[in-house]
Design a protein around this motif. Structure first.
Motif, PDB file in Angstrom:
ATOM      1  N   ALA A 227       0.811  -1.230   0.000  1.00  0.00           N
ATOM      2  CA  ALA A 227       0.000   0.000   0.000  1.00  0.00           C
ATOM      3  C   ALA A 227       0.839   1.271   0.000  1.00  0.00           C
ATOM      4  N   GLU A 228       1.987   1.270   0.658  1.00  0.00           N
ATOM      5  CA  GLU A 228       2.776   2.500   0.770  1.00  0.00           C
ATOM      6  C   GLU A 228       3.624   2.790  -0.471  1.00  0.00           C
ATOM      7  N   TYR A 229       3.596   1.890  -1.465  1.00  0.00           N
ATOM      8  CA  TYR A 229       4.456   2.039  -2.639  1.00  0.00           C
ATOM      9  C   TYR A 229       3.667   2.465  -3.870  1.00  0.00           C
ATOM     10  N   ASP A 230       4.305   3.282  -4.715  1.00  0.00           N
ATOM     11  CA  ASP A 230       3.747   3.673  -5.998  1.00  0.00           C
ATOM     12  C   ASP A 230       4.149   2.673  -7.084  1.00  0.00           C
ATOM     13  N   HIS A 231       5.422   2.272  -7.024  1.00  0.00           N
ATOM     14  CA  HIS A 231       5.995   1.368  -8.025  1.00  0.00           C
ATOM     15  C   HIS A 231       6.504   0.099  -7.338  1.00  0.00           C
ATOM     16  N   ILE A 232       6.237  -1.024  -7.969  1.00  0.00           N
ATOM     17  CA  ILE A 232       6.754  -2.301  -7.470  1.00  0.00           C
ATOM     18  C   ILE A 232       7.497  -2.967  -8.627  1.00  0.00           C
ATOM     19  N   VAL A 233       8.771  -3.220  -8.415  1.00  0.00           N
ATOM     20  CA  VAL A 233       9.588  -3.950  -9.373  1.00  0.00           C
ATOM     21  C   VAL A 233       9.575  -5.404  -8.929  1.00  0.00           C
ATOM     22  N   VAL A 234       9.306  -6.309  -9.856  1.00  0.00           N
ATOM     23  CA  VAL A 234       9.339  -7.742  -9.561  1.00  0.00           C
ATOM     24  C   VAL A 234      10.499  -8.320 -10.363  1.00  0.00           C
ATOM     25  N   ALA A 235      11.521  -8.782  -9.649  1.00  0.00           N
ATOM     26  CA  ALA A 235      12.763  -9.226 -10.282  1.00  0.00           C
ATOM     27  C   ALA A 235      13.040 -10.683  -9.955  1.00  0.00           C
ATOM     28  N   GLY A 236      13.499 -11.402 -10.953  1.00  0.00           N
ATOM     29  CA  GLY A 236      13.843 -12.797 -10.732  1.00  0.00           C
ATOM     30  C   GLY A 236      14.616 -13.362 -11.905  1.00  0.00           C
ATOM     31  N   PRO A 237      15.184 -14.544 -11.697  1.00  0.00           N
ATOM     32  CA  PRO A 237      15.843 -15.243 -12.792  1.00  0.00           C
ATOM     33  C   PRO A 237      14.789 -15.903 -13.675  1.00  0.00           C
ATOM     34  N   CYS A 238      15.112 -16.108 -14.917  1.00  0.00           N
ATOM     35  CA  CYS A 238      14.203 -16.796 -15.829  1.00  0.00           C
ATOM     36  C   CYS A 238      14.338 -18.299 -15.606  1.00  0.00           C
ATOM     37  N   TRP A 239      13.313 -18.870 -15.022  1.00  0.00           N
ATOM     38  CA  TRP A 239      13.254 -20.321 -14.809  1.00  0.00           C
ATOM     39  C   TRP A 239      12.119 -20.863 -15.658  1.00  0.00           C
ATOM     40  N   TRP A 240      12.472 -21.572 -16.711  1.00  0.00           N
ATOM     41  CA  TRP A 240      11.485 -22.188 -17.598  1.00  0.00           C
ATOM     42  C   TRP A 240      10.531 -21.147 -18.176  1.00  0.00           C
ATOM     43  N   GLY A 241      11.083 -20.001 -18.566  1.00  0.00           N
ATOM     44  CA  GLY A 241      10.300 -19.012 -19.284  1.00  0.00           C
ATOM     45  C   GLY A 241       9.525 -18.027 -18.427  1.00  0.00           C
ATOM     46  N   THR A 242       9.692 -18.081 -17.113  1.00  0.00           N
ATOM     47  CA  THR A 242       8.975 -17.177 -16.226  1.00  0.00           C
ATOM     48  C   THR A 242       9.741 -17.047 -14.907  1.00  0.00           C
ATOM     49  N   TYR A 243       9.118 -16.390 -13.959  1.00  0.00           N
ATOM     50  CA  TYR A 243       9.715 -16.274 -12.628  1.00  0.00           C
ATOM     51  C   TYR A 243       9.677 -17.621 -11.902  1.00  0.00           C
ATOM     52  N   PRO A 244      10.553 -17.824 -10.912  1.00  0.00           N
ATOM     53  CA  PRO A 244      10.391 -18.969 -10.024  1.00  0.00           C
ATOM     54  C   PRO A 244       9.001 -18.886  -9.366  1.00  0.00           C
ATOM     55  N   VAL A 245       8.335 -20.033  -9.204  1.00  0.00           N
ATOM     56  CA  VAL A 245       6.958 -19.995  -8.697  1.00  0.00           C
ATOM     57  C   VAL A 245       6.854 -19.426  -7.284  1.00  0.00           C
ATOM     58  N   ALA A 246       7.932 -19.405  -6.538  1.00  0.00           N
ATOM     59  CA  ALA A 246       7.906 -18.776  -5.203  1.00  0.00           C
ATOM     60  C   ALA A 246       7.540 -17.297  -5.317  1.00  0.00           C
ATOM     61  N   VAL A 247       7.906 -16.661  -6.419  1.00  0.00           N
ATOM     62  CA  VAL A 247       7.532 -15.262  -6.644  1.00  0.00           C
ATOM     63  C   VAL A 247       6.006 -15.156  -6.729  1.00  0.00           C
ATOM     64  N   PHE A 248       5.376 -16.138  -7.367  1.00  0.00           N
ATOM     65  CA  PHE A 248       3.911 -16.117  -7.482  1.00  0.00           C
ATOM     66  C   PHE A 248       3.238 -16.301  -6.122  1.00  0.00           C
ATOM     67  N   THR A 249       3.864 -17.101  -5.240  1.00  0.00           N
ATOM     68  CA  THR A 249       3.345 -17.235  -3.871  1.00  0.00           C
ATOM     69  C   THR A 249       3.219 -15.848  -3.257  1.00  0.00           C
ATOM     70  N   GLN A 250       4.254 -15.035  -3.421  1.00  0.00           N
ATOM     71  CA  GLN A 250       4.245 -13.687  -2.850  1.00  0.00           C
ATOM     72  C   GLN A 250       3.257 -12.776  -3.568  1.00  0.00           C
ATOM     73  N   LEU A 251       3.277 -12.767  -4.868  1.00  0.00           N
ATOM     74  CA  LEU A 251       2.421 -11.849  -5.616  1.00  0.00           C
ATOM     75  C   LEU A 251       0.936 -12.093  -5.343  1.00  0.00           C
ATOM     76  N   GLU A 252       0.547 -13.355  -5.219  1.00  0.00           N
ATOM     77  CA  GLU A 252      -0.863 -13.684  -4.991  1.00  0.00           C
ATOM     78  C   GLU A 252      -1.368 -13.212  -3.631  1.00  0.00           C
ATOM     79  N   ALA A 253      -0.459 -12.893  -2.724  1.00  0.00           N
ATOM     80  CA  ALA A 253      -0.843 -12.445  -1.379  1.00  0.00           C
ATOM     81  C   ALA A 253      -1.039 -10.927  -1.295  1.00  0.00           C
ATOM     82  N   LEU A 254      -0.850 -10.216  -2.399  1.00  0.00           N
ATOM     83  CA  LEU A 254      -0.852  -8.753  -2.369  1.00  0.00           C
ATOM     84  C   LEU A 254      -1.961  -8.146  -3.218  1.00  0.00           C
ATOM     85  N   ASP A 255      -2.352  -6.930  -2.858  1.00  0.00           N
ATOM     86  CA  ASP A 255      -3.324  -6.153  -3.622  1.00  0.00           C
ATOM     87  C   ASP A 255      -2.557  -5.096  -4.411  1.00  0.00           C
ATOM     88  N   PHE A 256      -2.590  -5.205  -5.727  1.00  0.00           N
ATOM     89  CA  PHE A 256      -1.851  -4.302  -6.599  1.00  0.00           C
ATOM     90  C   PHE A 256      -2.724  -3.219  -7.222  1.00  0.00           C
TER      91      PHE A 256
END
Length: 172
Positions: free
Chosen positions: A84-113
């Protein structure tokens, strides 16, 4: 100035670099995240899994492929509960099989963007941005996806000028 958060996953230890497996004391994505922090004063949040991936690079790629195939959501050491306190969110990760590591999705799904601007960063050894922009469209509902940046992992340590220019253009 806009307030920026960098959510990142990074792998140190064995990594694929320019066709060889090498041992990295610091992951490439972490290096890039720190360049962004330095350039625009961003906050950093590292995505860390409770269950570690294999130290062996090849075995780690097998585990990552299986997680992606199964649409797994690994448990994280710490879960960020708000952006909530941020204007910009950078999501950074290594390319694993054409996308982010799925652990990144665990985090993203818990947030309101809602109302946020998100930016994909992908470190890679030839895949470029791959599926990073599409992943943010899917997992960051309500956000606008901004210009991304792909950094070859082998060039990460020497990419400060490129990362800084991108950060000042997009995040300042």
């Amino acid at each position: 100035m806009a307030k920026t958060l960098v959510i990142y996953y990074s792998r140190k230890g064995q990594n694929y670099v320019n066709g060889n497996i090498v041992d990295l004391p610091k992951g490439n994505t972490e290096i890039v995240a720190e360049f962004i922090q330095k350039a625009v004063g961003a906050d950093l949040f590292e995505v860390e899994t409770k269950k570690s991936y294999a130290l062996d690079y090849t075995q780690c790629t097998i585990e990552a492929k299986e997680e992606l195939r199964n649409n797994d959501r690994p448990e994280l050491v710490k879960l960020l509960d708000s952006v909530a306190e941020y204007d910009h969110i950078v999501v950074a990760g290594p390319c694993w099989w054409g996308t982010y590591p799925v652990a990144v999705f665990t985090q993203l799904e818990a947030l309101d963007f809602t109302g946020k601007k998100v930016f994909p960063i992908m470190t890679h050894e030839g895949s470029g941005m791959a599926g990073a922009p599409a992943a943010l469209q899917k997992y960051c509902q309500g956000a606008v996806v901004g210009e991304g940046l792909a950094i070859q992992g082998a060039a990460a340590a020497g990419s400060e000028a490129k990362v800084t220019a991108w950060a000042k253009k997009n995040l300042a």
